[in-house]
Design an enzyme around this catalytic site. Sequence first.
Site, short mmCIF file in Angstrom:
data_model
loop_
_atom_site.label_atom_id
_atom_site.label_comp_id
_atom_site.label_asym_id
_atom_site.label_seq_id
_atom_site.Cartn_x
_atom_site.Cartn_y
_atom_site.Cartn_z
N LYS A 183 -0.02 4.71 6.50
CA LYS A 183 -0.64 5.60 5.50
C LYS A 183 -0.12 7.02 5.65
O LYS A 183 0.35 7.41 6.70
CB LYS A 183 -2.17 5.63 5.70
CG LYS A 183 -2.88 4.29 5.51
CD LYS A 183 -3.14 4.00 4.06
CE LYS A 183 -3.94 2.73 3.88
NZ LYS A 183 -3.25 1.53 4.42
N SER B 88 0.80 -1.21 0.00
CA SER B 88 0.00 0.00 0.00
C SER B 88 0.84 1.28 0.00
O SER B 88 0.35 2.34 -0.33
CB SER B 88 -0.97 0.01 1.18
OG SER B 88 -0.35 0.48 2.34
#
Lengths: 216, 216
Positions: free
Chosen positions: A166, A129
């Site tokens: 993130k 990710s």
Amino acid sequence: MARTIPTEPTFRQRQILEWVRRFIVAQGMPPTVREIGAAFSITPRAVFEILQALERKGHLMRGALGARSLVLTQPPRHACPHCAAVPVVGRIAAGGPIEAIEDREAELTVSHDLCRRGELFALRVKGDSMIEAGILDGDTVLVRKQATANNGEIVVALLENEATLKYLHREGRRVRLQPANARLKPIYVEPTKLSIQGVVIGVHRQLDRKAARMNS
Amino acid sequence: MARTIPTEPTFRQRQILEWVRRFIVAQGMPPTVREIGAAFSITPRAVFEILQALERKGHLMRGALGARSLVLTQPPRHACPHCAAVPVVGRIAAGGPIEAIEDREAELTVSHDLCRRGELFALRVKGDSMIEAGILDGDTVLVRKQATANNGEIVVALLENEATLKYLHREGRRVRLQPANARLKPIYVEPTKLSIQGVVIGVHRQLDRKAARMNS
DNA sequence: TAAAATACTCAACGATTGTTGAGTTTCAAG
DNA sequence: CTTGAAACTCAACAATCGTTGAGTATTTTA
């Protein structure tokens, strides 16, 4: 001569005093008012008053030197190794915060100047990710433990017992957790449902022959 | 390999470095550029350039913390059983035209088990040619010094006094040096004109607040 | 019960800080 | 003679810094 006799600080004052002491040992310099505020999630004004109180009680002296000028009455001992072992915490799936899962599965050695940046831990990255940020599956990220972060920083975020890596972006009342992967969509959450465990300050990767074989 | 002499600071640079060291001991915190400037009767600009030079030569690190954030790279003292210092020998261009391996400018601390893998050095990466391998501009690659390499490994290749970072692929009589960037074309060379300096065995990256600002 | 101290929020001021661009001087090496 | 680095000056920008005023809620002290 009327020397200032140290009076007992309150719980909060001692809390902050000890944090400052640790900061000086770790960073090699005193923190700013706002750095303290960020660590305790309070405003500069609140920190200012607590520092004033600590000065009044004779535990520290505030600056004649401007920025970051803070001198402790009882200075911390400077233990100065050239490196330090940082615990590598593996999976952070089912627990609460990372403190609870101090199963260090390995140790990462980092140089002294990196240790100065605060309390550190490391995480092994699973998944793709953050691939566009140059963080690949299998990498180890160095994380400074802290509960707040600035926009654009890569954070270790805890969401319903799941930890993710993130980009953090505050957008009004909500928070956007942005992956660095065009195939993945951002996650939007309320700030109350989000728990920031730390900020990524480094990436380590170890290549071996297996990795080479996949590229040949 | 063209191992060059470690870069010595100039007289002026050493003068200021020692003053900073004394300041930290005396004041308990690093000085600001203007405090240094006042002590030597020079402008902040001049101080800034000298600090830059000292950082380039590996004598200190200028901070990600904003004001007053200066960390000295102390001379090596006690040997630590868990780590070893690897010389950072210069910059390597992962982009187009290349720059030969230069002077040693800093030291990287790595854990001891990595050192057992042979003689190591480190290079600071310039350019984006290995971006798809997760090696970004500004990263530091750990390299094991060796003259041969396997297919698919990332090598430090010397071509006419110029060093590059590329995937190595032997294809019959020629060698393909493959960038990890779709915009760049591979380089084909005869094995005789190629000198392999080492194989990349690790990647280190250090993130700071500046990097975060660019993502916000 | 009143007064003081503590621990905060919010918004803002002016000062200080790191940093940059443009240009000067000196001095040693090619 | 030219080039390049080192070491500077001056002026300026934006970010960060300590600090302040005004106000609130809670706890401790007199």
